[in-house]
Design a protein around this motif. Structure first.
Motif, PDB file in Angstrom:
ATOM      1  N   SER A 118       0.821  -1.211   0.000  1.00 35.53           N
ATOM      2  CA  SER A 118       0.000   0.000   0.000  1.00 35.53           C
ATOM      3  C   SER A 118       0.858   1.265   0.000  1.00 35.53           C
ATOM      4  O   SER A 118       0.514   2.269  -0.628  1.00 35.53           O
ATOM      5  CB  SER A 118      -0.926   0.008   1.218  1.00 35.53           C
ATOM      6  OG  SER A 118      -0.177  -0.081   2.423  1.00 35.53           O
ATOM      7  N   GLN A 119       2.013   1.225   0.684  1.00 32.85           N
ATOM      8  CA  GLN A 119       2.897   2.382   0.701  1.00 32.85           C
ATOM      9  C   GLN A 119       3.697   2.527  -0.587  1.00 32.85           C
ATOM     10  O   GLN A 119       4.080   3.634  -0.979  1.00 32.85           O
ATOM     11  CB  GLN A 119       3.887   2.291   1.880  1.00 32.85           C
ATOM     12  CG  GLN A 119       3.229   2.394   3.241  1.00 32.85           C
ATOM     13  CD  GLN A 119       2.940   1.033   3.860  1.00 32.85           C
ATOM     14  OE1 GLN A 119       2.356   0.176   3.205  1.00 32.85           O
ATOM     15  NE2 GLN A 119       3.337   0.846   5.113  1.00 32.85           N
ATOM     16  N   LEU A 120       3.943   1.395  -1.269  1.00 32.74           N
ATOM     17  CA  LEU A 120       4.787   1.412  -2.470  1.00 32.74           C
ATOM     18  C   LEU A 120       4.017   1.676  -3.751  1.00 32.74           C
ATOM     19  O   LEU A 120       4.609   2.045  -4.770  1.00 32.74           O
ATOM     20  CB  LEU A 120       5.531   0.067  -2.595  1.00 32.74           C
ATOM     21  CG  LEU A 120       6.502  -0.277  -1.460  1.00 32.74           C
ATOM     22  CD1 LEU A 120       7.068  -1.671  -1.662  1.00 32.74           C
ATOM     23  CD2 LEU A 120       7.631   0.739  -1.386  1.00 32.74           C
ATOM     24  N   LEU A 121       2.697   1.463  -3.717  1.00 37.23           N
ATOM     25  CA  LEU A 121       1.886   1.580  -4.936  1.00 37.23           C
ATOM     26  C   LEU A 121       2.051   2.904  -5.677  1.00 37.23           C
ATOM     27  O   LEU A 121       2.058   2.913  -6.920  1.00 37.23           O
ATOM     28  CB  LEU A 121       0.411   1.351  -4.594  1.00 37.23           C
ATOM     29  CG  LEU A 121      -0.088  -0.082  -4.718  1.00 37.23           C
ATOM     30  CD1 LEU A 121      -1.513  -0.202  -4.216  1.00 37.23           C
ATOM     31  CD2 LEU A 121       0.017  -0.571  -6.157  1.00 37.23           C
ATOM     32  N   PRO A 122       2.166   4.050  -4.990  1.00 34.99           N
ATOM     33  CA  PRO A 122       2.318   5.305  -5.749  1.00 34.99           C
ATOM     34  C   PRO A 122       3.603   5.375  -6.571  1.00 34.99           C
ATOM     35  O   PRO A 122       3.703   6.183  -7.500  1.00 34.99           O
ATOM     36  CB  PRO A 122       2.317   6.382  -4.650  1.00 34.99           C
ATOM     37  CG  PRO A 122       1.650   5.737  -3.479  1.00 34.99           C
ATOM     38  CD  PRO A 122       2.043   4.304  -3.550  1.00 34.99           C
ATOM     39  N   TYR A 123       4.595   4.540  -6.229  1.00 31.81           N
ATOM     40  CA  TYR A 123       5.906   4.642  -6.862  1.00 31.81           C
ATOM     41  C   TYR A 123       6.139   3.553  -7.914  1.00 31.81           C
ATOM     42  O   TYR A 123       6.729   3.820  -8.961  1.00 31.81           O
ATOM     43  CB  TYR A 123       7.002   4.589  -5.797  1.00 31.81           C
ATOM     44  CG  TYR A 123       6.791   5.608  -4.697  1.00 31.81           C
ATOM     45  CD1 TYR A 123       7.088   6.952  -4.898  1.00 31.81           C
ATOM     46  CD2 TYR A 123       6.278   5.220  -3.458  1.00 31.81           C
ATOM     47  CE1 TYR A 123       6.877   7.895  -3.887  1.00 31.81           C
ATOM     48  CE2 TYR A 123       6.079   6.149  -2.446  1.00 31.81           C
ATOM     49  CZ  TYR A 123       6.374   7.482  -2.669  1.00 31.81           C
ATOM     50  OH  TYR A 123       6.162   8.402  -1.677  1.00 31.81           O
ATOM     51  N   PHE A 124       5.721   2.330  -7.636  1.00 33.10           N
ATOM     52  CA  PHE A 124       5.872   1.232  -8.600  1.00 33.10           C
ATOM     53  C   PHE A 124       4.919   0.109  -8.217  1.00 33.10           C
ATOM     54  O   PHE A 124       4.281   0.159  -7.163  1.00 33.10           O
ATOM     55  CB  PHE A 124       7.322   0.719  -8.649  1.00 33.10           C
ATOM     56  CG  PHE A 124       7.845   0.205  -7.334  1.00 33.10           C
ATOM     57  CD1 PHE A 124       7.663  -1.118  -6.956  1.00 33.10           C
ATOM     58  CD2 PHE A 124       8.535   1.041  -6.472  1.00 33.10           C
ATOM     59  CE1 PHE A 124       8.138  -1.604  -5.754  1.00 33.10           C
ATOM     60  CE2 PHE A 124       9.027   0.581  -5.262  1.00 33.10           C
ATOM     61  CZ  PHE A 124       8.826  -0.750  -4.905  1.00 33.10           C
ATOM     62  N   ASP A 125       4.808  -0.895  -9.081  1.00 36.12           N
ATOM     63  CA  ASP A 125       3.907  -2.023  -8.850  1.00 36.12           C
ATOM     64  C   ASP A 125       4.563  -3.019  -7.892  1.00 36.12           C
ATOM     65  O   ASP A 125       5.478  -3.756  -8.287  1.00 36.12           O
ATOM     66  CB  ASP A 125       3.590  -2.706 -10.184  1.00 36.12           C
ATOM     67  CG  ASP A 125       2.480  -3.750 -10.059  1.00 36.12           C
ATOM     68  OD1 ASP A 125       2.375  -4.376  -8.986  1.00 36.12           O
ATOM     69  OD2 ASP A 125       1.730  -3.949 -11.037  1.00 36.12           O
TER      70      ASP A 125
END
Length: 525
Positions: A118-125
């Motif tokens: 959930s924290q990484l979704l804005p940056y990559f898959d």
């Protein structure tokens, strides 16, 4: 039993455990996929579909979500095969400890990607990234275990079979998770599961820093040679072995040992710069050539460049590429394929569940039968059996409205998969030799993995161009399978037939140190 042997047993047990929980877990994607759907992974791409009112375990897939989920497996399956070449290089250069530690770090990173999704979704898959990291870590921790086969040289085959069986069974990890998730606790989501999974890379790291060997065991090629010939890397008898493993007859064995000693002494006197094959080594190779139907030794001693240009290589490469695509395409799309072919979602779900169980079990069950075939059937006959199964599986994938035929196809596929991998490696060893095995076989699997990226295109065509109908793609795969099998079998059969005719005219007039003459000579002892 000495304490050293106890340590070796513990090493093999530890390797088997971590292979069971990490080596090939990505191939359990069919079992993990329902959980990904229930957890809403990529559900945002289906904004135009009404999904909120559906129960979590029965939410319908939209085309975009299904394709994106399948892409996770497509990329990971390709990566895990591509990694065979660099992993083999790093293993030979830095040893099994460094390789396994690198693998454990990849596994931990993959878990972290899911935990922090959930924290990484804005940056990559994080889902593709995490699964890809698992596909990279798996080969590192798996291939590094091959060298443990030399802990007990006389049992190297059994140890390799045990490790390979753990690899085949590792896909059951996600099956166990899915059963627990659906029947016990649906709140045990991806973050909780992969947090618990961090124990696996931690276990690998602790084992490598404590119980596992500091120095590298012999390379994969040397281990294969050891297990086949009963000799060490120099062509000598194993320490404490009188040759009984390869020649059970006492009188014949004594003659071989005497000749072996004479050949070693002759080599010392002539001061040859390159080690000449011992009598025992030549004897065993002659036996293997006869046992393999003439395939063994065809390109032994040739340069890698010459081997790669040979039809023996590129025809098997074509067959391997097609077979790998066929296997992984089915694993990634089994649910949608069966839904279309059977026209019944409940029966498709039932077949999917059966497949999830059979995929890990099939490899374990098939190991003794595969070993029996490779030990007692000529290599050309193994190729015929492999080709026959490949074509039959492709045909069964075209039959609609038949639960029985589709189930039969699944049963054959889960047996065919380990048979295919084992037969191809056996073919590479016998045809190209032990000296170049790592490079030739690693490159073959690497190229197959790269080509396997085309599976994503096949999936796209199935969803869009053919409106979820898998028959056109499966028909194409059937045709190219028939072509590749026919070309390979025709070449091998014709080549061996020509060599047999040539040998019959020559009448065994070659020098007395030839492998064939040595075999005939000692067979008559």
């Amino acid at each position: 039993m000495s304490s050293r042997n106890y340590i070796k047993i513990i090493q093999v047990c530890c390797a088997t455990i971590w292979c069971l929980f990490s080596a090939g877990i990505i191939f359990g994607f069919a079992a993990l996929k329902p959980i990904l759907i229930s957890e809403g992974v990529y559900s945002e791409v289906c904004v135009n579909e009404r999904r909120a009112a559906e129960p979590p375990n029965s939410r319908p897939l939209c085309v975009a979500q299904d394709m994106k989920l399948n892409l996770i497996f497509t990329i990971s399956a390709a990566l895990t095969n591509v990694m065979a070449l660099p992993v083999g290089y790093l293993l030979d250069r830095y040893g099994p400890r460094i390789s396994a530690i690198i693998g454990s770090l990849f596994l931990a990173s993959g878990s972290a990607a899911f935990i922090l999704s959930s924290q990484l979704l804005p940056y990559f898959d994080p889902y593709i990234t995490g699964y890809a990291l698992f596909s990279i870590g798996g080969p590192f921790v798996f291939i590094s275990c091959f060298q443990l086969a030399n802990t007990f040289p006389k049992r190297s085959g059994s140890i390799l079979a045990l490790i390979t069986g753990a690899f085949d069974s590792s896909s059951a990890l996600f099956l166990g998770y899915r059963v627990f998730y659906q029947q016990k606790d649906s709140s045990f989501g991806l973050q909780k599961f992969f947090t618990l999974y961090l124990l696996v890379p931690l276990f690998i790291l602790i084992c490598q820093l404590t119980i596992m060997p500091h120095q590298s065991y012999p390379s994969c090629g040397a281990v294969a040679k050891l297990s086949v010939e009963g000799l060490d890397e120099s062509g000598h008898l194993l320490e404490g072995d009188d040759g009984a493993a390869i020649c059970p007859d006492d009188e014949e064995r004594q003659v071989l040992i005497n000749e072996f000693d004479e050949s070693e002494q002759s080599q010392i006197e002539t001061e040859l710069p390159i080690r000449r094959k011992s009598v025992l080594e030549s004897y065993v190779e002659g036996k293997l050539e006869k046992k393999s139907g003439g395939v063994f030794g065809v390109l032994h001693g040739k340069t890698v460049a010459a081997q790669l240009k040979s039809p023996w290589y590129y025809l098997m490469l074509i067959f391997s590429v097609i077979s790998m695509i066929r296997i992984n395409y089915f694993i990634a799309t089994i649910r949608s394929q069966e839904e279309y072919l059977l026209g019944d979602k409940d029966e498709a779900l039932k077949l999917n569940s059966i497949f999830d169980v059979l995929l890990p079990a099939g490899g374990v069950i098939a190991i003794p039968f595969i070993g029996f075939l490779l030990d007692h059937v000529t290599s050309i006959m193994v190729l015929y059996i492999l080709s026959f199964l490949s074509i039959v599986i492709s045909i069964l994938g075209l039959i609609p409205n038949s639960f029985s035929f589709n189930l039969l196809g699944i049963l054959l596929l889960v047996v065919y998969r380990p048979f295919y991998y084992t037969a191809v490696s056996d073919y590479a060893t016998k045809v190209f030799g032990f000296e170049t095995f790592g490079t030739v076989y690693g490159l073959m699997i690497c190229i197959s993995g790269i080509c396997n990226m085309g599976q994503g295109l096949l999936d796209k065509w199935t969803h869009t161009t053919f409106k979820m109908n898998p028959t056109p793609i499966n028909s194409i795969l059937l045709l190219v399978t028939i072509f590749s099998c026919g070309a390979l079998l025709a070449f091998v059969t014709r080549t061996l037939h020509s060599e047999n005719i040539q040998n019959s005219f020559e009448g065994n007039t070659s020098a007395g140190n030839s492998d064939t003459e040595l075999t005939a000579r000692y067979d008559s002892t």
